[in-house]
Write a protein that holds these residues in place. Structure first.
Motif, PDB file in Angstrom:
ATOM      1  N   GLY A  40       4.357   1.171  19.359  1.00  0.00           N
ATOM      2  CA  GLY A  40       3.193   0.994  20.222  1.00  0.00           C
ATOM      3  C   GLY A  40       2.123   0.021  19.660  1.00  0.00           C
ATOM      4  N   SER A  41       1.109  -0.123  20.236  1.00  0.00           N
ATOM      5  CA  SER A  41      -0.035  -0.705  19.803  1.00  0.00           C
ATOM      6  C   SER A  41      -1.094   0.233  19.450  1.00  0.00           C
ATOM      7  CB  SER A  41      -0.576  -1.591  20.951  1.00  0.00           C
ATOM      8  OG  SER A  41       0.339  -2.771  21.336  1.00  0.00           O
ATOM      9  N   CYS A  42      -2.125  -0.229  18.365  1.00  0.00           N
ATOM     10  CA  CYS A  42      -3.317   0.467  17.875  1.00  0.00           C
ATOM     11  C   CYS A  42      -4.187   0.365  18.976  1.00  0.00           C
ATOM     12  CB  CYS A  42      -3.516   0.040  16.408  1.00  0.00           C
ATOM     13  SG  CYS A  42      -4.907   0.912  16.061  1.00  0.00           S
ATOM     14  N   SER A  43      -4.909   1.711  19.051  1.00  0.00           N
ATOM     15  CA  SER A  43      -5.863   1.645  20.040  1.00  0.00           C
ATOM     16  C   SER A  43      -7.299   1.333  19.506  1.00  0.00           C
ATOM     17  CB  SER A  43      -6.136   3.233  20.614  1.00  0.00           C
ATOM     18  OG  SER A  43      -6.579   4.171  19.661  1.00  0.00           O
ATOM     19  N   LYS A  44      -7.261   1.096  17.987  1.00  0.00           N
ATOM     20  CA  LYS A  44      -8.319   0.662  17.376  1.00  0.00           C
ATOM     21  C   LYS A  44      -8.476  -0.629  17.210  1.00  0.00           C
ATOM     22  CE  LYS A  44     -10.470   2.296  13.142  1.00  0.00           C
ATOM     23  NZ  LYS A  44     -10.072   3.080  11.850  1.00  0.00           N
ATOM     24  N   ASP A  45      -7.350  -1.433  17.104  1.00  0.00           N
ATOM     25  CA  ASP A  45      -7.398  -2.851  16.947  1.00  0.00           C
ATOM     26  C   ASP A  45      -6.378  -3.731  17.642  1.00  0.00           C
ATOM     27  OD1 ASP A  45      -5.545  -2.389  15.186  1.00  0.00           O
ATOM     28  OD2 ASP A  45      -6.057  -3.514  13.447  1.00  0.00           O
ATOM     29  N   GLY A  46      -5.502  -2.914  18.232  1.00  0.00           N
ATOM     30  CA  GLY A  46      -4.409  -3.672  18.696  1.00  0.00           C
ATOM     31  C   GLY A  46      -3.220  -3.980  18.031  1.00  0.00           C
ATOM     32  N   GLY A  47      -3.108  -3.534  16.843  1.00  0.00           N
ATOM     33  CA  GLY A  47      -2.240  -3.856  15.876  1.00  0.00           C
ATOM     34  C   GLY A  47      -0.711  -2.984  16.243  1.00  0.00           C
ATOM     35  N   THR A  48       0.269  -3.321  15.329  1.00  0.00           N
ATOM     36  CA  THR A  48       1.408  -2.518  15.607  1.00  0.00           C
ATOM     37  C   THR A  48       1.352  -1.406  15.030  1.00  0.00           C
ATOM     38  OG1 THR A  48       2.395  -4.848  16.024  1.00  0.00           O
ATOM     39  CG2 THR A  48       3.983  -2.905  15.466  1.00  0.00           C
ATOM     40  N   LEU A  49       1.863  -0.257  15.640  1.00  0.00           N
ATOM     41  CA  LEU A  49       2.116   1.289  15.044  1.00  0.00           C
ATOM     42  C   LEU A  49       3.503   1.352  14.863  1.00  0.00           C
ATOM     43  CD1 LEU A  49      -0.133   3.361  17.674  1.00  0.00           C
ATOM     44  CD2 LEU A  49      -0.775   2.514  15.358  1.00  0.00           C
ATOM     45  N   TYR A  50       3.813   1.830  13.689  1.00  0.00           N
ATOM     46  CA  TYR A  50       4.958   2.060  13.031  1.00  0.00           C
ATOM     47  C   TYR A  50       5.398   3.402  12.541  1.00  0.00           C
ATOM     48  CZ  TYR A  50       3.380   1.366   8.219  1.00  0.00           C
ATOM     49  OH  TYR A  50       2.729   1.437   7.087  1.00  0.00           O
ATOM     50  N   ILE A  51       6.251   3.874  12.278  1.00  0.00           N
ATOM     51  CA  ILE A  51       6.697   5.472  11.901  1.00  0.00           C
ATOM     52  C   ILE A  51       6.618   4.972  10.241  1.00  0.00           C
ATOM     53  CG2 ILE A  51       8.201   6.986  11.567  1.00  0.00           C
ATOM     54  CD1 ILE A  51       8.968   6.851  14.255  1.00  0.00           C
ATOM     55  N   ALA A  52       5.566   5.575   9.637  1.00  0.00           N
ATOM     56  CA  ALA A  52       5.596   5.443   7.991  1.00  0.00           C
ATOM     57  C   ALA A  52       6.258   6.503   7.275  1.00  0.00           C
ATOM     58  CB  ALA A  52       4.121   5.383   7.639  1.00  0.00           C
ATOM     59  N   GLY A  53       6.466   7.685   7.903  1.00  0.00           N
ATOM     60  CA  GLY A  53       7.282   8.760   7.139  1.00  0.00           C
ATOM     61  C   GLY A  53       7.683   9.998   8.035  1.00  0.00           C
ATOM     62  N   ILE A  54       8.691  10.668   7.776  1.00  0.00           N
ATOM     63  CA  ILE A  54       9.060  11.826   8.714  1.00  0.00           C
ATOM     64  C   ILE A  54       9.143  13.036   7.684  1.00  0.00           C
ATOM     65  CG2 ILE A  54      10.981  12.813  10.026  1.00  0.00           C
ATOM     66  CD1 ILE A  54      11.258   9.834  10.772  1.00  0.00           C
ATOM     67  N   TYR A  55       8.451  13.990   7.874  1.00  0.00           N
ATOM     68  CA  TYR A  55       8.913  15.057   6.772  1.00  0.00           C
ATOM     69  C   TYR A  55       8.562  16.544   7.486  1.00  0.00           C
ATOM     70  CZ  TYR A  55       3.500  14.563   7.240  1.00  0.00           C
ATOM     71  OH  TYR A  55       2.273  14.632   7.801  1.00  0.00           O
ATOM     72  N   ALA A  56       8.730  17.390   6.587  1.00  0.00           N
ATOM     73  CA  ALA A  56       8.937  18.764   7.447  1.00  0.00           C
ATOM     74  C   ALA A  56       7.908  19.657   6.538  1.00  0.00           C
ATOM     75  CB  ALA A  56      10.291  19.415   6.920  1.00  0.00           C
ATOM     76  N   VAL A  57       7.135  20.604   7.276  1.00  0.00           N
ATOM     77  CA  VAL A  57       6.257  21.379   6.627  1.00  0.00           C
ATOM     78  C   VAL A  57       6.375  22.725   7.213  1.00  0.00           C
ATOM     79  CG1 VAL A  57       4.495  19.647   6.665  1.00  0.00           C
ATOM     80  CG2 VAL A  57       4.636  20.923   8.672  1.00  0.00           C
ATOM     81  N   SER A  58       6.263  23.783   6.356  1.00  0.00           N
ATOM     82  CA  SER A  58       6.285  25.142   6.497  1.00  0.00           C
ATOM     83  C   SER A  58       5.077  25.658   7.064  1.00  0.00           C
ATOM     84  CB  SER A  58       7.052  25.839   5.047  1.00  0.00           C
ATOM     85  OG  SER A  58       5.988  25.635   4.186  1.00  0.00           O
ATOM     86  N   PRO A  59       5.247  26.743   7.806  1.00  0.00           N
ATOM     87  CA  PRO A  59       4.084  27.530   8.390  1.00  0.00           C
ATOM     88  C   PRO A  59       3.384  27.948   7.197  1.00  0.00           C
ATOM     89  CG  PRO A  59       5.912  28.668   9.065  1.00  0.00           C
ATOM     90  CD  PRO A  59       6.520  27.318   8.467  1.00  0.00           C
ATOM     91  N   VAL A  60       1.883  28.127   7.181  1.00  0.00           N
ATOM     92  CA  VAL A  60       1.218  28.740   6.087  1.00  0.00           C
ATOM     93  C   VAL A  60       1.316  30.224   6.390  1.00  0.00           C
ATOM     94  CG1 VAL A  60      -1.058  29.025   5.362  1.00  0.00           C
ATOM     95  CG2 VAL A  60      -0.265  26.974   6.046  1.00  0.00           C
ATOM     96  N   LYS A  61       1.726  31.168   5.463  1.00  0.00           N
ATOM     97  CA  LYS A  61       1.674  32.574   5.514  1.00  0.00           C
ATOM     98  C   LYS A  61       0.411  33.234   5.052  1.00  0.00           C
ATOM     99  CE  LYS A  61       6.558  32.997   4.655  1.00  0.00           C
ATOM    100  NZ  LYS A  61       7.834  33.659   4.362  1.00  0.00           N
ATOM    101  N   GLU A  62      -0.176  34.088   5.616  1.00  0.00           N
ATOM    102  CA  GLU A  62      -1.426  34.828   5.295  1.00  0.00           C
ATOM    103  C   GLU A  62      -1.109  35.695   4.281  1.00  0.00           C
ATOM    104  OE1 GLU A  62      -3.846  35.935   8.186  1.00  0.00           O
ATOM    105  OE2 GLU A  62      -3.672  34.119   9.461  1.00  0.00           O
ATOM    106  N   ASN A  63      -1.577  35.774   3.138  1.00  0.00           N
ATOM    107  CA  ASN A  63      -1.308  37.006   2.283  1.00  0.00           C
ATOM    108  C   ASN A  63      -2.309  38.174   2.699  1.00  0.00           C
ATOM    109  OD1 ASN A  63       0.468  35.658   0.857  1.00  0.00           O
ATOM    110  ND2 ASN A  63      -0.981  34.773  -0.495  1.00  0.00           N
ATOM    111  N   LYS A  64      -1.588  39.314   2.866  1.00  0.00           N
ATOM    112  CA  LYS A  64      -2.539  40.386   3.428  1.00  0.00           C
ATOM    113  C   LYS A  64      -2.532  41.643   2.262  1.00  0.00           C
ATOM    114  CE  LYS A  64      -1.732  40.131   8.142  1.00  0.00           C
ATOM    115  NZ  LYS A  64      -1.428  40.711   9.210  1.00  0.00           N
TER     116      LYS A  64
END
Length: 64
Positions: A40-64
């Motif tokens: 798509g297009s950037c809402s800030k300056d009209g430039g081209t948006l691209y996918i820079a990375g794809i990664y997995a994150v694990s949920p944060v576990k609270e220590n009790k």
């Protein structure tokens, strides 16, 4: 601890950047996403948006 308890639920994130400015955002991964895909297009300056990375994150576990 069973193997079920050891497995974590991962969330896959897609990072999107603008080619011409410092705009960056993330969103949940959707089928068909790949690195360098133009999304798509950037809402800030009209430039081209691209996918820079794809990664997995694990949920944060609270220590009790």
């Amino acid at each position: 601890m069973s193997s079920q308890q050891q497995k974590e639920q991962l969330t896959v994130i897609t990072e999107i950047k603008c080619r011409t400015c410092d705009y960056t955002t993330t969103r949940p991964f959707t089928e068909g996403d790949f690195v360098l895909k133009e999304v798509g297009s950037c809402s800030k300056d009209g430039g081209t948006l691209y996918i820079a990375g794809i990664y997995a994150v694990s949920p944060v576990k609270e220590n009790k």
